[in-house]
Design an enzyme around this catalytic site. Structure first.
Site, PDB file in Angstrom:
ATOM      1  N   GLY A   1      -0.394   4.297   0.042  1.00  0.00           N
ATOM      2  CA  GLY A   1      -1.254   5.413   0.450  1.00  0.00           C
ATOM      3  C   GLY A   1      -0.505   6.258   1.471  1.00  0.00           C
ATOM      4  O   GLY A   1       0.730   6.246   1.529  1.00  0.00           O
ATOM      5  N   PHE A   2      -1.262   6.965   2.308  1.00  0.00           N
ATOM      6  CA  PHE A   2      -0.613   7.861   3.274  1.00  0.00           C
ATOM      7  C   PHE A   2       0.285   7.087   4.236  1.00  0.00           C
ATOM      8  O   PHE A   2       1.407   7.496   4.515  1.00  0.00           O
ATOM      9  CB  PHE A   2      -1.674   8.642   4.050  1.00  0.00           C
ATOM     10  CG  PHE A   2      -2.317   9.707   3.226  1.00  0.00           C
ATOM     11  CD1 PHE A   2      -1.677  10.909   3.004  1.00  0.00           C
ATOM     12  CD2 PHE A   2      -3.547   9.499   2.644  1.00  0.00           C
ATOM     13  CE1 PHE A   2      -2.252  11.890   2.222  1.00  0.00           C
ATOM     14  CE2 PHE A   2      -4.141  10.478   1.864  1.00  0.00           C
ATOM     15  CZ  PHE A   2      -3.491  11.679   1.658  1.00  0.00           C
ATOM     16  N   GLY A   3      -0.221   5.966   4.759  1.00  0.00           N
ATOM     17  CA  GLY A   3       0.540   5.208   5.743  1.00  0.00           C
ATOM     18  C   GLY A   3       1.760   4.549   5.128  1.00  0.00           C
ATOM     19  O   GLY A   3       2.884   4.704   5.618  1.00  0.00           O
TER      20      GLY A   3
ATOM     21  N   ALA B   1      -5.968  10.901   7.158  1.00  0.00           N
ATOM     22  CA  ALA B   1      -4.661  10.859   6.528  1.00  0.00           C
ATOM     23  C   ALA B   1      -3.512  11.121   7.530  1.00  0.00           C
ATOM     24  O   ALA B   1      -2.522  10.380   7.530  1.00  0.00           O
ATOM     25  CB  ALA B   1      -4.615  11.854   5.371  1.00  0.00           C
TER      26      ALA B   1
ATOM     27  N   VAL C   1      -1.858  -7.536  -3.848  1.00  0.00           N
ATOM     28  CA  VAL C   1      -1.581  -8.582  -2.857  1.00  0.00           C
ATOM     29  C   VAL C   1      -2.892  -9.302  -2.559  1.00  0.00           C
ATOM     30  O   VAL C   1      -3.931  -8.676  -2.335  1.00  0.00           O
ATOM     31  CB  VAL C   1      -0.973  -7.967  -1.586  1.00  0.00           C
ATOM     32  CG1 VAL C   1      -0.933  -8.980  -0.453  1.00  0.00           C
ATOM     33  CG2 VAL C   1       0.426  -7.447  -1.882  1.00  0.00           C
TER      34      VAL C   1
ATOM     35  N   GLU D   1     -18.761  17.518   1.399  1.00  0.00           N
ATOM     36  CA  GLU D   1     -17.938  18.177   0.376  1.00  0.00           C
ATOM     37  C   GLU D   1     -18.483  17.909  -1.020  1.00  0.00           C
ATOM     38  O   GLU D   1     -18.554  18.813  -1.863  1.00  0.00           O
ATOM     39  CB  GLU D   1     -16.478  17.714   0.507  1.00  0.00           C
ATOM     40  CG  GLU D   1     -15.868  18.263   1.788  1.00  0.00           C
ATOM     41  CD  GLU D   1     -14.431  17.839   2.050  1.00  0.00           C
ATOM     42  OE1 GLU D   1     -13.767  18.507   2.846  1.00  0.00           O
ATOM     43  OE2 GLU D   1     -13.985  16.830   1.475  1.00  0.00           O
TER      44      GLU D   1
ATOM     45  N   GLY E   1       0.826  -1.208   0.000  1.00  0.00           N
ATOM     46  CA  GLY E   1       0.000   0.000   0.000  1.00  0.00           C
ATOM     47  C   GLY E   1       0.856   1.251   0.000  1.00  0.00           C
ATOM     48  O   GLY E   1       1.661   1.460   0.908  1.00  0.00           O
TER      49      GLY E   1
ATOM     50  N   ASP F   1      -5.897   3.101   7.794  1.00  0.00           N
ATOM     51  CA  ASP F   1      -7.310   2.745   7.793  1.00  0.00           C
ATOM     52  C   ASP F   1      -7.561   1.255   7.951  1.00  0.00           C
ATOM     53  O   ASP F   1      -8.689   0.842   8.200  1.00  0.00           O
ATOM     54  CB  ASP F   1      -7.950   3.194   6.466  1.00  0.00           C
ATOM     55  CG  ASP F   1      -8.256   4.682   6.457  1.00  0.00           C
ATOM     56  OD1 ASP F   1      -7.890   5.368   7.439  1.00  0.00           O
ATOM     57  OD2 ASP F   1      -8.861   5.154   5.480  1.00  0.00           O
TER      58      ASP F   1
HETATM   59  C1  LIG Z   1     -13.044  10.550  -0.616  1.00  0.00           C
HETATM   60  C2  LIG Z   1     -12.206  10.601   0.622  1.00  0.00           C
HETATM   61  C3  LIG Z   1     -11.966  11.813   1.234  1.00  0.00           C
HETATM   62  C4  LIG Z   1     -11.180  11.887   2.374  1.00  0.00           C
HETATM   63  N1  LIG Z   1     -10.953  13.097   2.955  1.00  0.00           N
HETATM   64  C5  LIG Z   1     -10.106  13.178   4.001  1.00  0.00           C
HETATM   65  C6  LIG Z   1      -9.754  14.434   4.569  1.00  0.00           C
HETATM   66  O1  LIG Z   1     -10.229  15.461   4.125  1.00  0.00           O
HETATM   67  N2  LIG Z   1      -8.852  14.457   5.584  1.00  0.00           N
HETATM   68  C7  LIG Z   1      -8.304  13.320   6.080  1.00  0.00           C
HETATM   69  O2  LIG Z   1      -7.478  13.393   6.975  1.00  0.00           O
HETATM   70  N3  LIG Z   1      -8.629  12.117   5.601  1.00  0.00           N
HETATM   71  C8  LIG Z   1      -9.517  12.013   4.572  1.00  0.00           C
HETATM   72  N4  LIG Z   1      -9.837  10.790   4.051  1.00  0.00           N
HETATM   73  C9  LIG Z   1      -9.313   9.600   4.712  1.00  0.00           C
HETATM   74  C10 LIG Z   1      -7.886   9.352   4.309  1.00  0.00           C
HETATM   75  O3  LIG Z   1      -7.746   9.448   2.929  1.00  0.00           O
HETATM   76  C11 LIG Z   1      -7.494   7.978   4.803  1.00  0.00           C
HETATM   77  O4  LIG Z   1      -7.610   7.969   6.197  1.00  0.00           O
HETATM   78  C12 LIG Z   1      -6.074   7.651   4.398  1.00  0.00           C
HETATM   79  O5  LIG Z   1      -5.986   7.590   3.016  1.00  0.00           O
HETATM   80  C13 LIG Z   1      -5.667   6.328   5.004  1.00  0.00           C
HETATM   81  O6  LIG Z   1      -4.376   6.051   4.578  1.00  0.00           O
HETATM   82  P1  LIG Z   1      -3.934   4.540   4.363  1.00  0.00           P
HETATM   83  O7  LIG Z   1      -2.492   4.560   4.043  1.00  0.00           O
HETATM   84  O8  LIG Z   1      -4.377   3.709   5.510  1.00  0.00           O
HETATM   85  O9  LIG Z   1      -4.776   4.033   3.119  1.00  0.00           O
HETATM   86  P2  LIG Z   1      -4.871   4.616   1.674  1.00  0.00           P
HETATM   87  O10 LIG Z   1      -4.374   5.989   1.602  1.00  0.00           O
HETATM   88  O11 LIG Z   1      -6.257   4.345   1.236  1.00  0.00           O
HETATM   89  O12 LIG Z   1      -3.874   3.703   0.846  1.00  0.00           O
HETATM   90  C14 LIG Z   1      -4.084   2.348   0.662  1.00  0.00           C
HETATM   91  C15 LIG Z   1      -3.218   1.911  -0.509  1.00  0.00           C
HETATM   92  O13 LIG Z   1      -3.177   0.509  -0.539  1.00  0.00           O
HETATM   93  C16 LIG Z   1      -3.343   0.065  -1.865  1.00  0.00           C
HETATM   94  N5  LIG Z   1      -3.918  -1.266  -1.764  1.00  0.00           N
HETATM   95  C17 LIG Z   1      -5.066  -1.614  -1.187  1.00  0.00           C
HETATM   96  N6  LIG Z   1      -5.237  -2.928  -1.267  1.00  0.00           N
HETATM   97  C18 LIG Z   1      -4.164  -3.410  -1.916  1.00  0.00           C
HETATM   98  C19 LIG Z   1      -3.768  -4.717  -2.295  1.00  0.00           C
HETATM   99  N7  LIG Z   1      -4.505  -5.780  -2.007  1.00  0.00           N
HETATM  100  N8  LIG Z   1      -2.603  -4.875  -2.951  1.00  0.00           N
HETATM  101  C20 LIG Z   1      -1.839  -3.791  -3.264  1.00  0.00           C
HETATM  102  N9  LIG Z   1      -2.169  -2.554  -2.924  1.00  0.00           N
HETATM  103  C21 LIG Z   1      -3.317  -2.367  -2.237  1.00  0.00           C
HETATM  104  C22 LIG Z   1      -4.253   1.084  -2.483  1.00  0.00           C
HETATM  105  O14 LIG Z   1      -4.136   1.107  -3.893  1.00  0.00           O
HETATM  106  C23 LIG Z   1      -3.779   2.366  -1.843  1.00  0.00           C
HETATM  107  O15 LIG Z   1      -2.770   2.982  -2.595  1.00  0.00           O
HETATM  108  C24 LIG Z   1     -10.639  10.701   2.919  1.00  0.00           C
HETATM  109  C25 LIG Z   1     -10.887   9.470   2.306  1.00  0.00           C
HETATM  110  C26 LIG Z   1     -11.650   9.418   1.162  1.00  0.00           C
HETATM  111  C27 LIG Z   1     -11.910   8.097   0.497  1.00  0.00           C
END
Ligand SMILES: Cc1cc2nc3c(=O)[nH]c(=O)nc-3n(C[C@H](O)[C@H](O)[C@H](O)COP(=O)(O)OP(=O)(O)OC[C@H]3O[C@@H](n4cnc5c(N)ncnc54)[C@H](O)[C@@H]3O)c2cc1C
Length: 697
Positions: free
Chosen positions: A292-294, A594, A358, A449, A290, A578
């Site tokens: 994403g942010f984390g 995030a 994955v 939003e 992943g 998340d």
């Molecule tokens: C529409 C929307 C608006 C938001 N607005 C806000 C906001 O204004 N402020 C705020 O703080 N938070 C906001 N959030 C929440 C914030 O985006 C999440 O809390 C944050 O993205 C969590 O980070 P993460 O790294 O856990 O997951 P994510 O950022 O979701 O990253 C997960 C990553 O894992 C990858 N992935 C998933 N499953 C697999 C797999 N099986 N194999 C390979 N890769 C995989 C995905 O492609 C993705 O790149 C919002 C969320 C959404 C959906």
């Protein structure tokens, strides 16, 4: 290589990366400045300039007036171009030629010698990072300008082969001057070496340091010692300019080191070869799933650690989800908020980026499954995020898409814009009404939003563009099952958000539970609302990471992790963001935001870094809540920082600054700021493209 030495090398390399461009700019300006001043003085007293050219430094092969004109032109143009780093090599070569004429035909001085030697650096290596040349060179190389490509290639070759030679000559030149300091200051060798201005240093320490400098052994410490010794020697006759030149020359060697032709470089190459041979096998393998942010924050945290890093994502980009609703409502382009992951790790040699999904983890064998491949890990970080949940009513998904990926944003944008197009095409008033009704389910930040942005798009973005209806008559309904919008915010801000939405014409329905969704609309507590566009912003469910590990999960499917964010029973497996459930210091669950994911990623990077280095692990994860923000349209937002709560325009500005600041990549920041600024002033959005297609259309 010893971990301490590796860290020192990484630190020096990082320092060089940061300081070198600044130093290059500083020395460029310093060298350019006397030429510029001289040109201005001559230009302001032209008679004197001609007099000097005639009597003080006559050039045997040039008449005084052309000589004065040429000198002035070179000094003025050359210094200005050099200062801006534009056509730097040409400017430097012209100034070198002028300085040689002055040195040979007029007065030989150490100042002129230093100017020549420092200018040679720019003739060889170009203007550096902070120069117009650097900004233009790529475009120039690929341009159709005659000879541009060849010139750029020649310039690059000069830098590649000339720069190592230059550093060697600089080192030997300074070492010779220091060794001969005090020798006859005129004629002979002193004509080309700044013996006259070189400080006389002590025999033992000074001599040793000069020897090291010449050999290029422990060069940086040797130069620091020389600089410290020189600082104690009175150099009153030298004047500030010569002081500056010596300091500039020392600084170049401290920042850039001895260069490739040196004992230092030979030792470093040997160590690196040995380290490389050992590292691949010896470094622990950290797999992060992943980006994403984390995941991204964890990978960045480990970028300087002695590990092998594999970052896997099913998308090739990191997505800034907080602004995805703007892609969905034609405010921003997808490229503004998504950044290719591979490019972010271009310079991290031990990091590998893998595009793939994955599908499982085997904690016993320590492998993750990506398609048919099994990837081994020593440490595994699951950062796979969450997705929308229909609370068991998956059949609603085709009629009420959620917002999670770039594709979702583009799909929703297509649905919204297509609805307006169809409303223009139809002659049926009921059908048009249904097409112009947009219903958003879920009153959290995303729902609020989305509803606000759709209302703005219909009211301000498209006026006078349709003939059969006024887009401002579009109806936006926001349905929230709870008693108020934005449940995570204080009541006062929920009320403010509701008022802002209503002032935009949004029909806010509180305490309204959706019973059914189909192609024609929504049923809410017996009431049927015909809406051809329904958007889902209600529930979230974690990724299946918990199932892969057979770990204990909470009701939303998030893995319950320990205080160090590891998965109980698998100390080398971590779940963050998340997809994880963890309590903050006050016992409340860490929210799905995030900043929480980023903090968790950085924390796990520290834990893994400490374990790899066999150091004490950091204290348990502590989430620092930075606040909650949500925006409503183009001039209102709500912000809750605990100690202070804001709503309205001030909160909107804050929201904008925070979101631009957190975007990944300078290009995205600039692009988003420009788009916002443009649409803010013009009410025009440049991204109203209908792309792709779907059966649901
Ligand atoms: C529409 C929307 C608006 C938001 N607005 C806000 C906001 O204004 N402020 C705020 O703080 N938070 C906001 N959030 C929440 C914030 O985006 C999440 O809390 C944050 O993205 C969590 O980070 P993460 O790294 O856990 O997951 P994510 O950022 O979701 O990253 C997960 C990553 O894992 C990858 N992935 C998933 N499953 C697999 C797999 N099986 N194999 C390979 N890769 C995989 C995905 O492609 C993705 O790149 C919002 C969320 C959404 C959906």
């Amino acid at each position: 290589m010893h971990a301490g030495l590796a860290r020192l090398q990484a630190l020096v390399a990082a320092l060089e990366r940061v300081v070198a461009p600044l130093l290059s700019l500083g020395v460029r300006l310093y060298v350019a400045q006397p030429f510029f001043v001289s040109a201005i003085v001559k230009a302001s007293d032209w008679d004197k300039a001609v007099y000097l050219a005639r009597y003080e430094y006559p050039v045997s092969w040039l008449d005084p007036v052309p000589s004065a004109v040429l000198g002035l032109a070179i000094e003025l143009l050359g210094s200005v171009l050099l200062a801006f780093g534009l056509a730097t090599r040409v400017a430097a070569i012209s100034l070198i030629a002028l300085s040689i004429v002055v040195h040979v035909s007029y007065v030989a001085s150490d100042g002129t010698l230093f100017a020549i030697v420092l200018l040679v650096r720019y003739a060889v290596a170009g203007g550096g990072a902070f120069s117009l040349d650097r900004a233009l060179i790529r475009g120039l190389a690929g341009s159709a300008l005659p000879l541009a490509d060849r010139e750029v290639r020649i310039a690059r070759a000069v830098t590649r082969y000339g720069a190592p030679l230059y550093t060697l000559v600089l080192r030997l030149w300074l070492a010779a001057a220091l060794a001969l300091a005090g020798a006859s200051a005129s004629g002979g060798i002193a004509y080309w070496i700044p013996v006259g201005s070189a400080p006389q240093l002590g025999l033992v320490v000074g001599g040793a340091a000069i020897g090291l400098l010449a050999a290029g052994l422990a060069t940086r410490p040797a130069v620091l010692v020389l600089a410290a010794l020189a600082a104690n020697v009175p150099m009153s006759e030298m004047g500030a300019a010569l002081h500056g030149y010596w300091i500039a020359a020392f600084a170049l060697l401290v920042v850039h080191g001895a260069g490739p032709i040196s004992v230092d470089a030979a030792i470093a190459a040997l160590l690196a070869r040995r380290a490389r041979a050992r590292t691949a096998a010896a470094r622990p393998h950290v797999v992060i799933v992943g980006a994403g942010f984390g995941g991204l924050s964890c990978a960045i945290g480990l970028a300087a650690s002695p590990v092998r890093l594999t970052l896997i994502d099913r998308q090739n980009h990191h997505l800034f989800q907080p602004l995805l609703y703007q892609v969905a409502t034609a405010g921003l382009s997808a490229g503004d908020i998504a950044t290719p992951v591979r490019g972010l790790f271009r310079d991290v040699e031990h990091a590998r980026v893998l595009l793939g999904e994955v599908t499982g983890v085997d904690p016993m064998r320590r492998t993750v499954s990506v398609g048919a491949a099994q990837i081994d890990y020593d440490y595994l970080v699951l950062a796979t995020g969450a997705t929308h949940s229909y609370f068991g009513r998956e059949e609603w998904a085709p009629y009420a898409p959620g917002l999670k990926r770039v594709d979702d944003g583009i799909d929703i944008r297509r649905r919204l814009l297509t609805a307006f197009e169809r409303a223009e095409a139809t002659a049926d008033a009921d059908e048009r009404r249904s097409l112009l009704t947009f219903l958003v389910v879920g009153g959290g930040p995303t729902g609020v939003e989305l509803a606000g942005a759709i209302a703005e798009l219909s009211r301000f973005g498209m006026e006078q563009e349709f003939r059969r209806f006024d887009p401002a008559t579009a109806r936006v309904v926001l349905v929230q099952s709870g008693a108020r919008l934005l449940p995570a915010f204080p009541q006062a801000l929920s009320d403010a958000a509701k008022r802002s939405l209503e002032s935009l014409g949004v029909d806010v329905r509180l305490g309204a539970r959706v019973d059914a969704i189909d192609a024609d609309g929504v049923a809410i507590a017996g009431e049927r609302i015909r809406a051809r566009t329904v958007l889902w912003a209600a529930g979230v469910v974690a990724s299946p990471a918990g199932r892969w590990l057979a770990a204990e999960c909470d009701a939303a499917g998030r893995v319950r992790v320990a205080a160090d964010l590891s998965v109980p029973g698998s100390a080398n497996v971590f779940a963050i963001g998340d997809t994880a459930s963890v309590a903050s210091a006050d016992g409340a669950p860490v929210p799905g935001l995030a900043p929480a994911a980023k903090q968790a990623g950085a924390y796990v990077a520290r834990v893994i870094g400490a374990r790899v280095a066999r150091e004490a692990e950091p204290a348990p994860f502590r989430y620092r809540h930075l606040g909650n923000l949500a925006t409503i349209g183009r001039k209102s937002a709500v912000a809750d920082f605990g100690f202070v709560q804001l709503s309205g325009t001030l909160a909107w500005w804050l929201w904008g600054v925070v979101h631009v600041g957190f975007l990944v990549g300078v290009r995205n920041r600039v692009s988003v700021m420009f788009d916002w600024f443009w649409s803010y002033l013009t009410y025009k959005s440049g991204t109203r493209l209908i792309t792709g297609s779907s059966d649901a259309d």
